[in-house]
Design an enzyme around this catalytic site. Sequence first.
Site, mmCIF file in Angstrom:
data_model
loop_
_atom_site.group_PDB
_atom_site.id
_atom_site.type_symbol
_atom_site.label_atom_id
_atom_site.label_comp_id
_atom_site.label_asym_id
_atom_site.label_seq_id
_atom_site.Cartn_x
_atom_site.Cartn_y
_atom_site.Cartn_z
ATOM 1 N N GLU A 1 41.907 57.519 33.865
ATOM 2 C CA GLU A 1 41.637 56.131 33.515
ATOM 3 C C GLU A 1 41.847 55.823 32.038
ATOM 4 O O GLU A 1 42.199 54.697 31.705
ATOM 5 C CB GLU A 1 40.255 55.667 33.991
ATOM 6 C CG GLU A 1 39.080 56.240 33.282
ATOM 7 C CD GLU A 1 37.747 55.680 33.801
ATOM 8 O OE1 GLU A 1 37.678 54.519 34.188
ATOM 9 O OE2 GLU A 1 36.761 56.446 33.794
ATOM 10 N N GLU B 1 35.322 64.130 38.617
ATOM 11 C CA GLU B 1 34.977 63.226 37.518
ATOM 12 C C GLU B 1 35.858 63.494 36.298
ATOM 13 O O GLU B 1 36.309 62.557 35.627
ATOM 14 C CB GLU B 1 33.483 63.380 37.190
ATOM 15 C CG GLU B 1 32.983 62.580 36.000
ATOM 16 C CD GLU B 1 33.150 61.075 36.120
ATOM 17 O OE1 GLU B 1 33.556 60.575 37.191
ATOM 18 O OE2 GLU B 1 32.907 60.383 35.118
ATOM 19 N N ASN C 1 33.744 33.357 36.826
ATOM 20 C CA ASN C 1 33.888 34.773 37.192
ATOM 21 C C ASN C 1 33.647 34.852 38.692
ATOM 22 O O ASN C 1 32.598 34.414 39.163
ATOM 23 C CB ASN C 1 32.851 35.596 36.421
ATOM 24 C CG ASN C 1 32.693 37.006 36.968
ATOM 25 O OD1 ASN C 1 33.627 37.574 37.499
ATOM 26 N ND2 ASN C 1 31.517 37.560 36.845
ATOM 27 N N GLY C 2 34.620 35.383 39.431
ATOM 28 C CA GLY C 2 34.474 35.485 40.883
ATOM 29 C C GLY C 2 35.759 35.068 41.570
ATOM 30 O O GLY C 2 36.812 34.977 40.927
ATOM 31 N N ARG D 1 34.538 43.467 30.435
ATOM 32 C CA ARG D 1 34.645 42.901 31.777
ATOM 33 C C ARG D 1 36.068 42.438 32.109
ATOM 34 O O ARG D 1 36.333 41.979 33.219
ATOM 35 C CB ARG D 1 33.689 41.720 31.929
ATOM 36 C CG ARG D 1 32.238 42.090 31.691
ATOM 37 C CD ARG D 1 31.363 40.887 31.822
ATOM 38 N NE ARG D 1 31.296 40.425 33.187
ATOM 39 C CZ ARG D 1 30.435 40.839 34.096
ATOM 40 N NH1 ARG D 1 29.544 41.748 33.775
ATOM 41 N NH2 ARG D 1 30.448 40.358 35.312
ATOM 42 N N HIS E 1 45.282 75.833 50.465
ATOM 43 C CA HIS E 1 45.663 75.052 51.645
ATOM 44 C C HIS E 1 46.656 73.942 51.285
ATOM 45 O O HIS E 1 46.823 73.000 52.043
ATOM 46 C CB HIS E 1 44.419 74.474 52.317
ATOM 47 C CG HIS E 1 43.476 75.543 52.780
ATOM 48 N ND1 HIS E 1 43.744 76.340 53.873
ATOM 49 C CD2 HIS E 1 42.311 75.991 52.258
ATOM 50 C CE1 HIS E 1 42.762 77.222 54.015
ATOM 51 N NE2 HIS E 1 41.879 77.033 53.044
ATOM 52 N N LYS F 1 35.077 47.057 33.315
ATOM 53 C CA LYS F 1 33.939 47.945 33.527
ATOM 54 C C LYS F 1 33.166 47.598 34.794
ATOM 55 O O LYS F 1 32.724 48.472 35.520
ATOM 56 C CB LYS F 1 33.008 47.914 32.312
ATOM 57 C CG LYS F 1 31.898 48.955 32.448
ATOM 58 C CD LYS F 1 31.337 49.367 31.135
ATOM 59 C CE LYS F 1 30.334 50.492 31.290
ATOM 60 N NZ LYS F 1 30.957 51.789 31.592
ATOM 61 N N TRP G 1 39.831 39.036 33.665
ATOM 62 C CA TRP G 1 40.469 40.113 34.406
ATOM 63 C C TRP G 1 41.144 39.419 35.584
ATOM 64 O O TRP G 1 40.471 38.877 36.457
ATOM 65 C CB TRP G 1 39.443 41.129 34.883
ATOM 66 C CG TRP G 1 40.080 42.364 35.462
ATOM 67 C CD1 TRP G 1 40.506 43.454 34.777
ATOM 68 C CD2 TRP G 1 40.338 42.637 36.844
ATOM 69 N NE1 TRP G 1 41.036 44.382 35.644
ATOM 70 C CE2 TRP G 1 40.945 43.905 36.917
ATOM 71 C CE3 TRP G 1 40.125 41.925 38.028
ATOM 72 C CZ2 TRP G 1 41.331 44.483 38.122
ATOM 73 C CZ3 TRP G 1 40.523 42.491 39.233
ATOM 74 C CH2 TRP G 1 41.114 43.768 39.263
ATOM 75 N N CYS H 1 35.710 39.529 34.685
ATOM 76 C CA CYS H 1 35.720 38.404 33.764
ATOM 77 C C CYS H 1 34.339 38.280 33.131
ATOM 78 O O CYS H 1 33.323 38.601 33.741
ATOM 79 C CB CYS H 1 36.067 37.074 34.410
ATOM 80 S SG CYS H 1 37.637 37.038 35.244
HETATM 81 C C1 AGP Z 1 34.082 54.980 35.545
HETATM 82 O O1 AGP Z 1 34.560 55.552 34.391
HETATM 83 C C2 AGP Z 1 34.748 53.776 36.007
HETATM 84 N N1 AGP Z 1 34.794 52.807 34.984
HETATM 85 C C3 AGP Z 1 34.384 53.263 37.398
HETATM 86 O O2 AGP Z 1 34.804 54.230 38.306
HETATM 87 C C4 AGP Z 1 32.921 52.888 37.694
HETATM 88 O O3 AGP Z 1 32.133 54.041 37.747
HETATM 89 C C5 AGP Z 1 32.872 52.144 39.040
HETATM 90 O O4 AGP Z 1 33.597 50.952 38.922
HETATM 91 C C6 AGP Z 1 31.474 51.853 39.505
HETATM 92 O O5 AGP Z 1 30.766 51.045 38.606
HETATM 93 P P1 AGP Z 1 29.193 50.882 38.726
HETATM 94 O O6 AGP Z 1 28.569 52.197 38.469
HETATM 95 O O7 AGP Z 1 28.823 49.836 37.705
HETATM 96 O O8 AGP Z 1 28.907 50.419 40.131
#
Ligand code: AGP
Length: 612
Positions: free
Chosen positions: A492, A485, A101-102, A27, A508, A607, A75, A2
């Site tokens: 995502e 990655e 937020n929280g 957010r 395996h 994010k 969110w 949020c």
């Molecule tokens: C990455 O593309 C993602 N959005 C997510 O995995 C992100 O890296 C993760 O939430 C960690 O965030 P941070 O680096 O701000 O701690």
Amino acid sequence: MCGIVGYLGKSRAAPILLEGLRKLEYRGYDSAGIATIESTGDLRVERSVGKLRDFEATLPLDELDGLVGIGHTRWATHGKPDKANAHPHIDSSQSVAVVHNGIIENHRDLRRELTNLGHNFRSQTDTEVIAQLIEHYLHNDVPLHDAVRTCLNRLEGTYAVAVLSRHAPKEIIVGRHASPLVIGVGNEETLVASDVPAMLQHTKNFIVMQDGEMARLTNNHIDLITLEGEPILREAEEHPWDADMAEKGGFTHFMQKEIYEQPRAIADTIGERTTTLSSRFTLDELSEIDGKLSGINRAIILACGTSWHAGLVGKYYLEEIAGIPTEVDYGSEHQYRKALVDNNCLIIPISQSGETFDTLAAMRAAARGGGPVVAICNVLGSTMAREADAVVFTRAGLEIGVAATKTFSSVLAVLYLVATHLGALRTSISSEECSTLISNINKAPTLLEQALKQESTLESLADKFHNVLDFLYIGRGINYPIALEGALKLKEISYIHAEGYPAGEMKHGPIALITDEMPVIALAPQDDVYEKMLSNIEEAKTRDGLVIAIGFEGDSVLEGQADHFVPMPNCPRLLTPIVLSIPVQILAYHIAVQRGCDVDQPRNLAKTVTVE
Ligand code: AGP
């Protein structure tokens, strides 16, 4: 998660709140809303479900003339994403509005108590108890800030809140516990937001609030106090980011812009740090704790998501360059296991935002062992940066796309430098080796420029494969984390199922998945495991696998073996994860675009994950 924003000043608040929410939408984007105190003295609340653009479409902006207001982009955690659960939330008498937020953990008890007292709840959110509880304390001559302080002292959990009331029409009361909140100090105007970018159009001077603090804001005054009511003196500090960073600058999406910013981001990250005499390379940020660092005998890296993948590459750097045995743990797992972390263990939390709840919790748990904490993050003033013993910042600049790109490669560069610093400190590398390492990393920006030139090749691959249901990414050694990655990027933003796998593990189990309908992205630079990768690719080909190989330009063997070949510039082995990040990001980006996905705001994600 949020995003919250607040404004008091000489201008109409509503357009400024909208602009701020636009910068905070990364957010969360389940719903949006604002509350203003209008010139009539009325509290006006507008909100709607969906993204900010949906909210703007319904907002009667011209009608709103208030100079004070708060806003929110959500969110969802408690209560589904509908209009009733959208913020701001108001009390029963409709005189107090709250954005939050929280997570308020004791919201059920408080709701029960307040319902028994006659408060009328309209949503399923935990946040509404804050508005109702403030109303409960806001009687007779109690000023708004005292009512809010009493309320905040009763909350358990995490919060960043901003409170507006028609009983105090020229102020906003804010409070923070374990969710970020920053006050912007302007000229006859005061702002508040979850993050700096929401305020950069108005000021570059900020006060970062800390846990257990609240503030009474007017347009020209800030009273910062503890939850016990003790005054706090803290000057505003100037922030280096500027407003242009929050614009797309001609690119279609923030993610695309951020992919293209990588040569600059890496150059800034290594920049002045490597211009000193490279044979005696030191990171200034670590020199104060060198005494502690020379005594460590192992390291643990703590992170989530993409930052965790960066940590896996960091393990190779720390073990190979600095000779330090290294473990990499998920933030969400580390805090709940009996990890053996003593004072000889270097703790390296990695977080772009510096606010990820699980990484912070893991960092705090590990720090109890007494070892030095060296954080890697991108956001100045973030919780992680403040709590660590030392911080090495990436200089990637503001990243808005939910998918991390430039911050990932910048973290890799920082891990490389940290390992080189430790290697030099512990003499596990000679001064010649140190010089070579530093001269190599200085080549990274040019290498990335060359890697970006393959965009059209990757775009045509995206054109060919954007409708497949599954992808497999394989790599070995230092590039196995890049396989993970690459798969995460694709999942995502394009919602295609993808798996990253160490190529040697295929036989395996996962090799059973291979058909000609499941493309295999093989990361195969000419490094120490190159021949092994060729064998693994052959194993996939023998089973009708469709292989897209990413390797060094001019590698006719790899090109001949694969169905499709993406050439990358030849580079030193330790730089390959940095260079190979580029094609996996661009491929995911174009596949998502061709599938019509919302690249910058993928579904269900935010994010910065500030909740557990
Ligand atoms: C990455 O593309 C993602 N959005 C997510 O995995 C992100 O890296 C993760 O939430 C960690 O965030 P941070 O680096 O701000 O701690």
